[in-house]
Design a protein around this motif. Structure first.
Motif, PDB file in Angstrom:
ATOM      1  N   SER A  33       0.843  -1.196   0.000  1.00  0.00           N
ATOM      2  CA  SER A  33       0.000   0.000   0.000  1.00  0.00           C
ATOM      3  C   SER A  33       0.877   1.242   0.000  1.00  0.00           C
ATOM      4  CB  SER A  33      -0.935   0.007   1.212  1.00  0.00           C
ATOM      5  OG  SER A  33      -0.213   0.193   2.412  1.00  0.00           O
ATOM      6  N   ALA A  36      -0.993   8.677  -1.878  1.00  0.00           N
ATOM      7  CA  ALA A  36      -0.845   9.390  -3.144  1.00  0.00           C
ATOM      8  C   ALA A  36       0.460  10.184  -3.151  1.00  0.00           C
ATOM      9  CB  ALA A  36      -2.039  10.308  -3.368  1.00  0.00           C
ATOM     10  N   VAL A  54      -4.933   8.061 -10.250  1.00  0.00           N
ATOM     11  CA  VAL A  54      -5.453   7.247  -9.157  1.00  0.00           C
ATOM     12  C   VAL A  54      -6.971   7.140  -9.240  1.00  0.00           C
ATOM     13  CG1 VAL A  54      -5.844   7.221  -6.659  1.00  0.00           C
ATOM     14  CG2 VAL A  54      -3.533   7.571  -7.563  1.00  0.00           C
ATOM     15  N   ILE A  58      -9.152   3.708  -9.617  1.00  0.00           N
ATOM     16  CA  ILE A  58     -10.196   3.344  -8.650  1.00  0.00           C
ATOM     17  C   ILE A  58     -11.501   3.051  -9.390  1.00  0.00           C
ATOM     18  CG2 ILE A  58     -11.661   4.231  -6.788  1.00  0.00           C
ATOM     19  CD1 ILE A  58      -9.209   5.701  -5.703  1.00  0.00           C
ATOM     20  N   ILE A  63      -7.630  -0.453  -8.053  1.00  0.00           N
ATOM     21  CA  ILE A  63      -7.126  -0.102  -6.721  1.00  0.00           C
ATOM     22  C   ILE A  63      -8.268   0.432  -5.869  1.00  0.00           C
ATOM     23  CG2 ILE A  63      -4.827   0.414  -7.635  1.00  0.00           C
ATOM     24  CD1 ILE A  63      -5.423   3.351  -7.373  1.00  0.00           C
ATOM     25  N   GLU A  64      -8.035   0.490  -4.580  1.00  0.00           N
ATOM     26  CA  GLU A  64      -9.047   1.002  -3.650  1.00  0.00           C
ATOM     27  C   GLU A  64      -8.371   1.812  -2.559  1.00  0.00           C
ATOM     28  OE1 GLU A  64     -11.000  -2.303  -1.834  1.00  0.00           O
ATOM     29  OE2 GLU A  64      -9.142  -3.196  -1.072  1.00  0.00           O
ATOM     30  N   GLU A  65      -9.148   2.693  -1.939  1.00  0.00           N
ATOM     31  CA  GLU A  65      -8.665   3.490  -0.820  1.00  0.00           C
ATOM     32  C   GLU A  65      -9.008   2.806   0.487  1.00  0.00           C
ATOM     33  OE1 GLU A  65      -8.784   8.101  -2.359  1.00  0.00           O
ATOM     34  OE2 GLU A  65     -10.656   7.217  -1.598  1.00  0.00           O
ATOM     35  N   LYS A  75      -5.703   8.653   3.487  1.00  0.00           N
ATOM     36  CA  LYS A  75      -6.052   7.390   2.840  1.00  0.00           C
ATOM     37  C   LYS A  75      -4.797   6.739   2.260  1.00  0.00           C
ATOM     38  CE  LYS A  75     -10.589   7.847   3.209  1.00  0.00           C
ATOM     39  NZ  LYS A  75     -11.426   6.910   3.995  1.00  0.00           N
ATOM     40  N   ARG A  76      -4.793   5.431   2.278  1.00  0.00           N
ATOM     41  CA  ARG A  76      -3.753   4.677   1.587  1.00  0.00           C
ATOM     42  C   ARG A  76      -4.397   3.948   0.420  1.00  0.00           C
ATOM     43  NH1 ARG A  76       1.000   4.659   4.165  1.00  0.00           N
ATOM     44  NH2 ARG A  76       1.805   2.961   2.883  1.00  0.00           N
ATOM     45  N   LEU A  77      -3.587   3.602  -0.543  1.00  0.00           N
ATOM     46  CA  LEU A  77      -4.058   2.933  -1.749  1.00  0.00           C
ATOM     47  C   LEU A  77      -3.509   1.516  -1.787  1.00  0.00           C
ATOM     48  CD1 LEU A  77      -3.225   5.867  -4.169  1.00  0.00           C
ATOM     49  CD2 LEU A  77      -5.498   5.302  -3.279  1.00  0.00           C
TER      50      LEU A  77
END
Length: 303
Positions: A33, A36, A54, A58, A63-65, A75-77
């Motif tokens: 993870s 941004a 990003v 999504i 990918i998801e937050e 938030k992490r990705l």
């Protein structure tokens, strides 16, 4: 390289995504993870460009937050299950390209390419960061017997010549027998062995059998691990062995090899060895053209 690897295309690695998106998927796969902001640093892109990319990934389901474990407002990705599948396809595509290209090269060339690209990548990063690239630690050359030297010499020979020349069990057994016999005579100061060390790991070897007829010597067990190739280690080992031979004033130093080992032959000739005999033989486990090279002693006339 840019053209052949597809970076001029609008999409990369058969994904339908542009290169920056593919690299984002790869980085998230490698690091689990990222924020941004961390992506901005890794990719070297503008914050606005990364934000748009990003958002598109999504929306595409790649990918998801997730909540940041240390900051609830951040938030992490990370990759989704779909993103993991895409990553595996990217890896498979890249592996196929590299394997297909490297199949046209010899083992030595493959090693040189791998080490050269790694060094160049480090130098590019150092230039971008305005820092000096790290100086690689020089491998140590150590003299004399040490525990495990016989087995390691045999292993390096077996691994290399199985790939290079398709030698098998009979060759490995021959090397093991010869090395055990020679190491049992190291009490005689006219015999010696040297190894190249990467930390505690032996990555190269060479030995001199100084009990040849008429005061001559025989060079034996000269081998390098793949990780030591292209670093000048072979030249350093050979220089140590030839210095030893000259100190003992052997009448000559000989070695037996076989046709096709061109890089080794150039190194031998650079140290004064000359081809004096050539014959067909099978002692290596299959039919090869055996070659004997001889280097005159310091007081001898050139051959």
């Amino acid at each position: 390289m840019v053209r052949e690897l597809g970076f001029m295309h609008t999409t990369l690695a058969a994904t339908g995504y542009p290169p920056s998106s593919v690299h984002t998927i790869v980085e998230l796969g490698n690091r689990q993870s990222l924020t941004a902001g961390e992506l901005v640093e890794l990719l070297g892109l503008e914050k606005s460009s990364v934000s748009r990319m990003v958002r598109k990934l999504i929306e595409a389901g790649e990918i998801e937050e997730i909540a940041h474990e240390q900051d609830a407002r951040a938030k992490r990705l990370r990759l989704t299950a779909q993103g993991q599948t895409t990553l595996r396809a990217i890896d498979a595509f890249a592996t196929q390209q590299v394997v297909a290209a490297m199949s046209h090269l010899s083992n030595d060339q493959c090693q040189a390419v791998s080490e050269g690209i790694a060094s160049y990548a480090i130098a590019l990063q150092a230039h971008r960061l305005g820092a000096e690239p790290p100086v690689p630690a020089q491998l140590e050359i150590a003299r004399g017997y040490r525990p495990g030297v016989i087995g390691r010499i045999v292993q390096m020979h077996a691994d290399y010549y199985a790939r290079h020349s398709n030698f098998g069990q009979s060759f490995e057994s021959l090397v093991a027998s010869d090395m055990a016999e020679l190491m049992g005579r190291l009490h005689n100061p006219r015999n010696e062995v040297w190894v190249a060390l990467d930390g505690e790991r032996m990555v190269g070897s060479i030995a001199i059998d100084g009990e040849g007829e008429g005061g001559s010597a025989v060079l034996r067990c000269f081998i390098l691990d793949d990780s030591a190739r292209g670093k000048g280690v072979g030249r350093r080992l050979l220089a140590e062995a030839m210095k030893f031979c000259d100190e003992w004033s052997f009448s000559s130093t000989s070695l037996w090899t076989f046709q096709g080992l061109d890089a080794a032959r150039k190194l031998y000739e650079a140290f004064g060895f000359r081809l004096v005999q050539q014959q067909e033989g099978q002692q290596w486990g299959r039919q090869v053209t055996e070659q004997c090279f001889v280097r005159p002693g310091p007081a001898a006339s050139p051959i």
